[in-house]
Design a protein around this motif. Sequence first.
Motif, PDB file in Angstrom:
ATOM      1  N   ALA A 170     -35.875 -13.207 -39.292  1.00  0.00           N
ATOM      2  CA  ALA A 170     -36.869 -12.055 -38.534  1.00  0.00           C
ATOM      3  C   ALA A 170     -36.293 -12.789 -37.573  1.00  0.00           C
ATOM      4  O   ALA A 170     -35.742 -11.696 -36.514  1.00  0.00           O
ATOM      5  CB  ALA A 170     -38.300 -12.776 -39.211  1.00  0.00           C
ATOM      6  N   LEU A 171     -35.403 -13.676 -37.379  1.00  0.00           N
ATOM      7  CA  LEU A 171     -35.531 -14.748 -36.283  1.00  0.00           C
ATOM      8  C   LEU A 171     -33.963 -14.206 -35.957  1.00  0.00           C
ATOM      9  O   LEU A 171     -33.989 -13.550 -34.517  1.00  0.00           O
ATOM     10  CB  LEU A 171     -34.945 -15.972 -36.128  1.00  0.00           C
ATOM     11  CG  LEU A 171     -34.692 -16.212 -34.988  1.00  0.00           C
ATOM     12  CD1 LEU A 171     -35.812 -16.104 -33.200  1.00  0.00           C
ATOM     13  CD2 LEU A 171     -34.710 -17.550 -35.109  1.00  0.00           C
ATOM     14  N   LYS A 209     -38.645 -19.994 -46.177  1.00  0.00           N
ATOM     15  CA  LYS A 209     -37.932 -20.659 -45.059  1.00  0.00           C
ATOM     16  C   LYS A 209     -36.700 -19.296 -44.374  1.00  0.00           C
ATOM     17  O   LYS A 209     -35.948 -19.070 -43.556  1.00  0.00           O
ATOM     18  CB  LYS A 209     -36.882 -22.315 -46.103  1.00  0.00           C
ATOM     19  CG  LYS A 209     -37.650 -23.529 -45.700  1.00  0.00           C
ATOM     20  CD  LYS A 209     -36.671 -24.385 -45.778  1.00  0.00           C
ATOM     21  CE  LYS A 209     -35.536 -24.562 -46.455  1.00  0.00           C
ATOM     22  NZ  LYS A 209     -34.226 -25.469 -46.701  1.00  0.00           N
ATOM     23  N   SER A 269     -35.622  -8.847 -46.774  1.00  0.00           N
ATOM     24  CA  SER A 269     -35.281 -10.512 -46.807  1.00  0.00           C
ATOM     25  C   SER A 269     -35.399 -11.072 -48.475  1.00  0.00           C
ATOM     26  O   SER A 269     -35.225 -11.940 -48.059  1.00  0.00           O
ATOM     27  CB  SER A 269     -36.694 -10.356 -46.449  1.00  0.00           C
ATOM     28  OG  SER A 269     -37.633 -10.285 -46.192  1.00  0.00           O
ATOM     29  N   ARG A 302     -37.953 -16.689 -42.226  1.00  0.00           N
ATOM     30  CA  ARG A 302     -38.394 -17.312 -41.343  1.00  0.00           C
ATOM     31  C   ARG A 302     -36.739 -16.834 -40.360  1.00  0.00           C
ATOM     32  O   ARG A 302     -36.846 -15.697 -39.086  1.00  0.00           O
ATOM     33  CB  ARG A 302     -38.631 -18.362 -41.071  1.00  0.00           C
ATOM     34  CG  ARG A 302     -40.150 -18.359 -40.538  1.00  0.00           C
ATOM     35  CD  ARG A 302     -40.837 -20.192 -40.459  1.00  0.00           C
ATOM     36  NE  ARG A 302     -40.307 -20.735 -41.635  1.00  0.00           N
ATOM     37  CZ  ARG A 302     -39.703 -22.315 -41.779  1.00  0.00           C
ATOM     38  NH1 ARG A 302     -40.685 -22.776 -40.823  1.00  0.00           N
ATOM     39  NH2 ARG A 302     -39.759 -22.575 -42.168  1.00  0.00           N
ATOM     40  N   THR A 303     -35.763 -17.140 -41.414  1.00  0.00           N
ATOM     41  CA  THR A 303     -34.025 -17.521 -40.637  1.00  0.00           C
ATOM     42  C   THR A 303     -33.749 -15.517 -40.437  1.00  0.00           C
ATOM     43  O   THR A 303     -33.208 -15.330 -39.222  1.00  0.00           O
ATOM     44  CB  THR A 303     -33.110 -18.285 -40.836  1.00  0.00           C
ATOM     45  OG1 THR A 303     -33.648 -19.111 -41.429  1.00  0.00           O
ATOM     46  CG2 THR A 303     -32.223 -18.025 -41.254  1.00  0.00           C
TER      47      THR A 303
END
Length: 300
Positions: free
Chosen positions: A150-151, A144, A103, A147-148
């Motif tokens: 992980a999604l 930000k 990440s 989160r993208t």
Amino acid sequence: MNEASGHARAQEPWRRYLPWQGRIELAFWILAFAIPAAANTMVALMDAQRDGYALPAWQPALWEGSSALVSLLLLPGLLALCSRWPMHADTWRRRLPAYVAASLAWSILHVVGMVLVRKAGYALLGDHYAIDDWPRRFAYEYLKDVRTFALIVIVDHGYRWFWRRLQGEVRLLDPPDDGSAPEQAGLPERFLVRKLGREFLVAAGDIEWLQAAGNYVNLRVRGRDYPLRSTIAGIAAQLDPDRFVRIHRSYIVNLDQVASIEPLDSGDARVHLRDGTALPCSRRQRDALRSRIGAPAATA
């Protein structure tokens, strides 16, 4: 298998989806990034109009478009990570640090990439794009991006889980309650397939070929792929060596299904099966396969 049952199998929804799978998945991910980018562009323009200052429409469009574009370019690498090292109930603790590191790499590449695209876009339009406080900006972007990231991981894992359940997932039979081996000599003659809450047995001899797919091995049985949680080497050790032979680092074939072997100029070969399927055969495995089916070894 009679014609009626073959036709019914061919009409299963997941089989009708197969020819379109790649295009549908690509369209999904493009829309998943394009729609939020367009929405954020509209919100930025409406906020500017509400606050009473002029904001050229190309600026928020470039901001959001560059972010979406770079994310799409990075997406294949993340999906490959999810495929090669998926997280499951028994592996997530061991693999979570690698995903956290990934990440961070995703965010660095995303920020650098979108800044370069924005600089190029601004220059083409006679303007200049610059970031003054890089550490603070990167921390903001990482919050930000993570989160993208992980999604995407959650969506991809969920999609793969649902796809396996829809097609059916195979595993070795559990040992009997008395503790004796389920099959003689440790070689399984049957596999247990679980599909949407139903279970049935598949004979090992019905397996046409096997293909490595990350932490899974896909067993091809009568035109269907059943994923088995194993490595290709692990399942190879449990198959009958008189019936199955490894022809490639990612493929094992049932000798009864082999129709012909086509030598290639590279020294590798192409194995043609009775149903018309063609599988790759490495140079290292080619002569061994030819000897197993009684064909003369190829000359150099």
